[in-house]
Design a protein around this motif. Structure first.
Motif, PDB file in Angstrom:
ATOM      1  N   GLU A   2       0.689  -1.216  -0.011  1.00 20.87           N
ATOM      2  CA  GLU A   2      -0.134   0.058   0.130  1.00 20.87           C
ATOM      3  C   GLU A   2       0.994   1.370   0.029  1.00 20.87           C
ATOM      4  N   ASN A   6      -4.320   6.367  -0.002  1.00 22.80           N
ATOM      5  CA  ASN A   6      -5.240   5.542   0.228  1.00 22.80           C
ATOM      6  C   ASN A   6      -5.348   4.761  -1.081  1.00 22.80           C
ATOM      7  N   THR A   8      -4.385   1.375  -3.123  1.00 23.55           N
ATOM      8  CA  THR A   8      -3.676   0.147  -2.925  1.00 23.55           C
ATOM      9  C   THR A   8      -3.172  -0.758  -4.159  1.00 23.55           C
ATOM     10  N   SER A  91      -2.678  -1.138  -9.796  1.00 24.70           N
ATOM     11  CA  SER A  91      -3.519  -0.554  -8.659  1.00 24.70           C
ATOM     12  C   SER A  91      -4.579  -1.614  -8.576  1.00 24.70           C
ATOM     13  N   TYR A  92      -5.299  -1.543  -7.183  1.00 21.79           N
ATOM     14  CA  TYR A  92      -6.429  -2.752  -6.962  1.00 21.79           C
ATOM     15  C   TYR A  92      -7.577  -2.290  -8.069  1.00 21.79           C
ATOM     16  N   PHE A 169      -1.101  -8.999  -0.849  1.00 21.91           N
ATOM     17  CA  PHE A 169      -1.068  -8.103  -2.181  1.00 21.91           C
ATOM     18  C   PHE A 169      -0.255  -8.495  -3.338  1.00 21.91           C
TER      19      PHE A 169
END
Length: 308
Positions: A2, A6, A8, A91-92, A169
């Motif tokens: 991360e 904010n 991820t 990125s997620y 992750f």
């Protein structure tokens, strides 16, 4: 993994010795991507240009090839960037977008093949009713359903995944697919059940329908003259080849994520590549060389280029 703001980020850990072979990978995959775009778009152009190819069968083929280009475009540009990057991350949110595009377009291929099978069934088994059944409106509805139905379902699934808490992750693949489920802290029954529903409705059901349709066609052909059998072989065999190949690869992708066996990295790498290599590369070859009318126009186009 991360970072600030904010956001991820996920590590794409499925690459094989990318530091050592990054430039070779980049050149190879760039050439493959360009070949996919050129070959598929050439057949789509021929179908669009020639009036005698403005029939439902050829329109479905054009849609299938266009779908292959879109599917490749959802994967290859990011792959090419990763080959030249020091870290293979995503990125997620971007991962979920790629996940949604990959499966929406992947499932659309099954529905397009089902529409093509129905078109062949009506053409061979009900030739007198063909013009009234396979009208432009019917074709448009089939195409809209093939793209919109899986898109709505998979986007809903991706939205459900976005609300899950992550405890890992690192993905063991080179692009985002259903292995994202293994990142969740807790396995969601709702996601598993809805994913199974999507699989049955837009993959298994179309495949069962296609098999049933071709069994009916084979029965008709068995009692028909040689001309009907030849017509069926010319138009149905390419569809079956594409279907069998794609279904086997897709089932492998779905089943392996449910198994706890840790497949070797090289095996995961090769199978991931096959999902985005085989059909986009071989579809234009199968339909360009096996379909008599398309091959005739393709040959004419190549001869014109040589003359110029």
């Amino acid at each position: 993994m991360e970072e600030n703001l904010n956001v991820t980020y996920l590590i794409l850990g499925g690459h094989m010795e990318v530091e050592k072979y990054r430039h070779i990978y980049f050149i190879m995959f760039l050439l493959v991507y360009l070949l996919i775009i050129y070959s598929n778009c050439t057949i789509v152009y021929l179908i669009w240009k020639h009036q005698n190819l403005h029939e439902p069968m050829y329109i479905f083929i054009a849609a299938l090839l266009l779908n292959s280009v879109l599917l490749s475009t959802s994967i290859y540009p990011k792959l090419l960037i990763d080959f030249l990057s020091e870290k293979q991350i995503i990125s997620y949110d971007a991962c979920l977008v790629q996940f949604a595009l990959f499966y929406s377009l992947g499932f659309a291929e099954f529905l397009l093949l089902a529409a093509m099978a129905y078109d062949r069934y009506v053409s061979i088994c009900k030739p007198l009713q063909y013009p009234t059944i396979m009208r432009k409106r019917t074709v448009s509805i089939f195409l809209a359903l093939a793209w919109l139905l899986p898109a709505c379902q998979v986007v809903t699934l991706a939205t459900m995944c976005a609300n899950q808490k992550l405890c890992s992750f690192t993905l063991t693949v080179i692009f985002c697919k259903n292995t994202i489920y293994k990142l969740f802290c807790v396995t969601s029954r709702a996601i598993t059940s809805f994913g199974l529903f999507i699989l049955i409705s837009v993959a298994v059901f179309p495949v069962v329908f296609i098999i049933f349709t071709y069994i009916r066609i084979l029965k008709i052909c068995y009692h028909s003259c040689g001309e009907v059998r030849r017509k069926a072989a010319q138009t149905c065999l390419p569809h079956l080849l594409v279907l069998i190949n794609y279904f086997c690869l897709f089932m492998y992708d779905v089943i392996t994520v449910r198994l706890y066996y840790d497949f070797p990295k090289i095996a995961r790498f090769i199978m991931a590549l096959q999902l985005v290599l085989y059909n986009p590369l071989f579809n234009p070859l199968i339909y360009g060389l096996k379909m008599k009318e398309i091959y005739k126009h393709l040959k004419s186009l190549i001869c014109q280029d040589k003359m110029h």
